[in-house]
Design a protein around this motif. Structure first.
Motif, short mmCIF file in Angstrom:
data_model
loop_
_atom_site.label_atom_id
_atom_site.label_comp_id
_atom_site.label_asym_id
_atom_site.label_seq_id
_atom_site.Cartn_x
_atom_site.Cartn_y
_atom_site.Cartn_z
N TYR A 53 -8.88 89.67 48.16
CA TYR A 53 -8.38 89.88 46.80
C TYR A 53 -8.80 91.25 46.27
CZ TYR A 53 -8.22 84.71 47.01
OH TYR A 53 -8.03 83.40 47.37
N ASP A 54 -9.96 91.72 46.71
CA ASP A 54 -10.43 93.05 46.31
C ASP A 54 -9.62 94.17 46.95
OD1 ASP A 54 -12.57 92.46 44.56
OD2 ASP A 54 -13.95 92.12 46.22
N GLY A 55 -8.92 93.85 48.03
CA GLY A 55 -8.11 94.85 48.71
C GLY A 55 -8.87 95.75 49.66
N VAL A 56 -10.04 95.29 50.14
CA VAL A 56 -10.88 96.16 50.97
C VAL A 56 -11.14 95.60 52.37
CG1 VAL A 56 -11.98 97.23 48.97
CG2 VAL A 56 -13.05 95.21 50.02
N HIS A 57 -10.69 94.35 52.64
CA HIS A 57 -10.92 93.74 53.95
C HIS A 57 -9.72 92.90 54.38
CE1 HIS A 57 -14.94 94.83 55.18
NE2 HIS A 57 -15.42 94.56 53.98
N TYR A 58 -9.66 92.65 55.67
CA TYR A 58 -8.67 91.76 56.26
C TYR A 58 -9.32 90.41 56.55
CZ TYR A 58 -7.03 96.49 57.32
OH TYR A 58 -6.68 97.81 57.24
N ARG A 59 -8.49 89.37 56.62
CA ARG A 59 -9.04 88.02 56.81
C ARG A 59 -9.80 87.88 58.13
NH1 ARG A 59 -8.99 83.66 54.15
NH2 ARG A 59 -7.38 84.42 52.70
N ASN A 60 -9.29 88.45 59.19
CA ASN A 60 -9.99 88.33 60.47
C ASN A 60 -11.36 88.98 60.40
OD1 ASN A 60 -10.00 87.76 63.47
ND2 ASN A 60 -10.30 89.98 63.48
N SER A 61 -11.47 90.08 59.68
CA SER A 61 -12.77 90.75 59.54
C SER A 61 -13.76 89.87 58.80
CB SER A 61 -12.59 92.07 58.79
OG SER A 61 -13.80 92.78 58.71
N GLY A 62 -13.28 89.13 57.80
CA GLY A 62 -14.15 88.19 57.11
C GLY A 62 -14.61 87.06 57.99
N LYS A 63 -13.68 86.54 58.79
CA LYS A 63 -14.01 85.45 59.72
C LYS A 63 -15.05 85.90 60.74
CE LYS A 63 -11.77 82.34 63.07
NZ LYS A 63 -12.35 82.88 64.32
N VAL A 64 -14.83 87.08 61.31
CA VAL A 64 -15.75 87.60 62.33
C VAL A 64 -17.12 87.89 61.70
CG1 VAL A 64 -16.20 89.54 63.88
CG2 VAL A 64 -13.93 88.49 63.81
#
Length: 410
Positions: free
Chosen positions: A378-389
């Motif tokens: 939502y902040d526009g600074v990361h992708y979902r896969n990066s969060g998961k990893v």
């Protein structure tokens, strides 16, 4: 007559009265955790040095308190506390010694809080014995961490060609990957595989999700999601420590147990940042603002360029993959889950300075950890896969902290 642990609670209450805190704090350890967090935030040293400083603080506090109570066998330094030493004086002295060393320009604030803590300790002999072991613990931990790479100079070389302008703001902490960890064998121990191929369906999914939900004026991000995004714009470690205090303040907990918990959490989160910065600079993956403005050069027809796209918040000045917020939140949450075990999870509450002091609460640790992953999209600074990893890495780091401090010493 009150025993040692009853005196700790009574003095913590008096300490709060002197300092004017609006919250009910369980003991001197949790109270000083909040005060140390405020001091480090006010020092404006940045999130990575702040995380390191608080890990040294909380480790010193644990060593001092455990030297007095002798509750747990785990110790990185060998201390001998004098009989009858004041636990609350030891906690105060350990905090003061470390903070004065690491943020000396905050000395006036540090000394003010320190003197307020000592004022309410009536037993002068116990006070002096506590101060002695607290200072000894701080000196030992500081010495242990003195040459572990935190002060190494950075030598980042901007990517360019001779004569060509590139943005002149240097990225954050490329040297952080060279620090010696607390728990990991080395910084790359949990380095993940690479980010998605730009030809993959995973890349298309992540690109278009953050493009839609993370833009500054997104029409698809809900009001609740915008509130979450603003809340987790906060980068300083005290936002996580409020959640830790939700556990530490549960009824029936003992002060050494809380000191141990904060040592485990802060060592895990500090190591998590070492691990994630190792991975970030190893892969050097582009942020959404770069990728979306260059959607026509990634070789994928399903990622359409938006020439003027901007994220909801300012993009952090370091590579994208993996997500640092996500690794820290998972490290904190996983340590707390190990501490709680099969017991009842309390309501988890913390506040965000970035959101104007707004509070948020969760009833499950998984909900808190997942919210952080979502927030950075939502902040526009990361992708979902990066969060998961990042979250998976954080859990691995936390397991080391739990194994060292918690699981063998319930």
């Amino acid at each position: 007559m009150m025993n040692r642990y009853q005196r700790v609670g009574a003095i913590a209450v008096l300490f709060l009265m002197v300092l004017g805190s609006p919250n009910v704090i369980a003991d001197a350890v949790t109270d000083w955790n909040q005060r140390a967090g405020d001091i480090v935030v006010n020092a404006n040293i940045g999130p990575l040095p702040a995380e390191r400083a608080l890990a040294i603080v909380q480790t010193s506090v644990y060593e001092a308190v455990n030297a007095i109570t002798q509750r747990y066998p785990i110790s990185d330094v060998k201390l001998q506390a004098a009989p009858g030493a004041s636990i609350e004086a030891a906690v105060a002295a350990a905090n003061r010694a470390v903070l004065t060393k690491l943020v000396p320009f905050q000395k006036t604030e540090i000394d003010s809080v320190y003197q307020a803590a000592l004022t309410v300790i009536a037993d002068e002999a116990a006070k002096m014995r506590g101060i002695a072991v607290g200072e000894e613990a701080a000196a030992a931990v500081l010495a242990l961490r003195s040459d572990y790479g935190a002060t190494a100079g950075e030598s980042y070389r901007p990517y360019t060609k001779a004569g060509a302008y590139v943005p002149t703001v240097l990225p954050e902490a490329p040297q952080w990957m060279h620090r010696k960890p607390w728990l990991m064998a080395q910084p790359a121990q949990f380095r993940p595989g690479p980010p998605p191929e730009l030809s993959s369906e995973l890349w298309v999914r992540d690109f278009n999700e953050v493009k839609a939900l993370g833009s500054k004026n997104s029409q698809q991000r809900s009001a609740d999601e915008t509130e979450i995004a603003r809340f987790w714009e906060e980068v300083m470690p005290p936002i996580y420590h409020g959640i830790v205090r939700s556990v530490a303040n549960m009824p029936g907990r003992e002060i050494t147990q809380n000191a141990r918990l904060f040592a485990a959490v802060t060592q895990a989160s500090d190591d998590a940042l070492i691990a994630v910065f190792d991975a970030k600079y190893h892969y050097g993956f582009w942020r959404p603002v770069t990728a979306i403005r260059n959607g026509d050069i990634d070789g994928n027809d399903a990622t359409e360029r938006d020439a003027s796209w901007v994220p909801f918040i300012d993009t952090p000045m370091h590579p994208e993959y993996p997500c640092a917020h996500c690794i820290v939140s998972a490290a904190v949450g996983t340590v707390l889950q190990a501490e709680i075990g099969d017991g009842q999870t309390p309501v988890l509450t913390t506040t965000s300075k970035a959101a104007g002091g707004m509070a948020r609460s969760w009833t499950k640790l998984d909900e808190f950890m997942q919210e952080v992953v979502n927030a950075r999209i939502y902040d526009g600074v990361h992708y979902r896969n990066s969060g998961k990893v990042g979250a998976e890495m954080g859990k691995q780091v936390a397991e080391l902290a739990a194994k060292k401090y918690l699981l063998r010493n319930k």
